[in-house]
Write a protein that holds these residues in place. Structure first.
Motif, PDB file in Angstrom:
ATOM      1  N   LEU A  36       0.874  -1.206   0.013  1.00  0.00           N
ATOM      2  CA  LEU A  36      -0.179   0.109   0.035  1.00  0.00           C
ATOM      3  C   LEU A  36       0.966   1.147   0.039  1.00  0.00           C
ATOM      4  O   LEU A  36       2.001   1.344   0.555  1.00  0.00           O
ATOM      5  CB  LEU A  36      -0.872   0.224   1.191  1.00  0.00           C
ATOM      6  CG  LEU A  36      -1.883  -1.193   1.506  1.00  0.00           C
ATOM      7  CD1 LEU A  36      -2.241  -1.243   2.724  1.00  0.00           C
ATOM      8  CD2 LEU A  36      -3.107  -1.332   0.483  1.00  0.00           C
ATOM      9  N   LEU A  63      -2.641   0.892  -4.455  1.00  0.00           N
ATOM     10  CA  LEU A  63      -2.085  -0.763  -4.201  1.00  0.00           C
ATOM     11  C   LEU A  63      -1.007  -1.028  -5.279  1.00  0.00           C
ATOM     12  O   LEU A  63      -1.009  -0.646  -6.125  1.00  0.00           O
ATOM     13  CB  LEU A  63      -3.247  -1.880  -4.628  1.00  0.00           C
ATOM     14  CG  LEU A  63      -4.544  -1.595  -3.833  1.00  0.00           C
ATOM     15  CD1 LEU A  63      -5.474  -2.503  -4.262  1.00  0.00           C
ATOM     16  CD2 LEU A  63      -4.221  -1.722  -2.375  1.00  0.00           C
ATOM     17  N   GLU A  78       1.517  -0.686 -10.457  1.00  0.00           N
ATOM     18  CA  GLU A  78       0.640   0.146  -9.380  1.00  0.00           C
ATOM     19  C   GLU A  78      -0.917   0.277  -9.852  1.00  0.00           C
ATOM     20  O   GLU A  78      -0.849   0.342 -11.156  1.00  0.00           O
ATOM     21  CB  GLU A  78       1.316   1.248  -8.738  1.00  0.00           C
ATOM     22  CG  GLU A  78       2.550   1.002  -8.077  1.00  0.00           C
ATOM     23  CD  GLU A  78       3.353   2.402  -7.829  1.00  0.00           C
ATOM     24  OE1 GLU A  78       4.284   2.340  -7.191  1.00  0.00           O
ATOM     25  OE2 GLU A  78       2.882   3.303  -8.214  1.00  0.00           O
TER      26      GLU A  78
END
Length: 230
Positions: A36, A63, A78
């Protein structure tokens, strides 16, 4: 030309990853991590003709997935929410105007790192974004400038006030530097500063349009967490 540049980057990146993958099969055990991240964006738009502006602040978060197949090399993908845009600079005039454009951004990054417990890393590669909304903040009626007392219309470009974001898809190039610190064998924290330059246009642009170009640029500062599953 812009699309060709992105295509070349994709080809080089895929070739680069493929080369170290084939080389490393007997040299390194693969590493897979999920994570994260979150932080702030400082963004502006390169308009042609130019618009007097300063950085607009927004937020980013998302994420992350990292695959490392070779010692010192890997690949990061990502899925991020990012706020980009621009903020007008009126100097001595008491006016305010800023535009924030929201995107879901998907970067495909080559990941190069050095060190073990404490790492220095470089991320670079292409990025594609999908616009999901926009908002405007202003303390004057920007849709009817003739009614705004003392507004310096003759001293600045004003077309952008009334133009909505045109393209639903943005694409460009990202490059970042950062550091990562391992908490244990499976968990680590990192910080990164990343630069993005858009090859597409934010507003409707072209030789026959009010703007010949409107490319976005942002500086992203973020912190994140990795959890290694393999």
């Amino acid at each position: 030309m812009k699309r060709l540049a992105v295509l070349i980057i994709f080809i080089v990146q895929l070739a680069f990853v493929g080369n170290f993958k084939s080389y490393s099969q007997t040299h390194y055990s693969s590493n897979i991590s999920f994570g994260l991240k979150g932080g702030v964006d400082l963004s502006r738009v390169f308009f042609t003709p130019s618009v007097r502006q300063s950085f607009n602040m927004g937020y980013n978060g998302g994420l992350t997935f990292r695959y490392i197949e070779e010692n010192h090399f890997g690949l990061i993908v990502e899925a991020n929410f990012e706020q980009r845009g621009w903020k007008e600079d009126f100097e001595e005039y008491p006016f305010e105007y800023s535009r924030t454009v929201n995107y879901i951004q998907i970067p495909f990054l080559a990941h190069i790192y050095f060190g073990r417990r404490g790492r220095f890393f470089i991320n670079a590669g292409p990025e594609i974004g999908f616009r999901i909304g926009e908002s405007t903040h202003a303390n004057f009626d920007y849709m009817n400038l003739s009614s705004v007392k003392d507004f310096p219309s003759g001293l600045r470009t004003t077309y952008q006030f009334q133009l909505a974001a045109e393209n639903k898809v943005d694409y460009g190039i990202s490059a970042g530097l950062g550091g990562e610190f391992s908490l244990n064998k499976r968990n680590s924290l990192y910080v990164e500063g990343r630069f993005y330059y858009g090859l597409g246009n934010v507003l409707k642009s072209g030789r026959r349009e009010l703007f010949r170009g409107s490319n976005s640029m942002s500086i992203m500062i973020s912190a994140g967490y990795w959890f290694r599953i393999k």
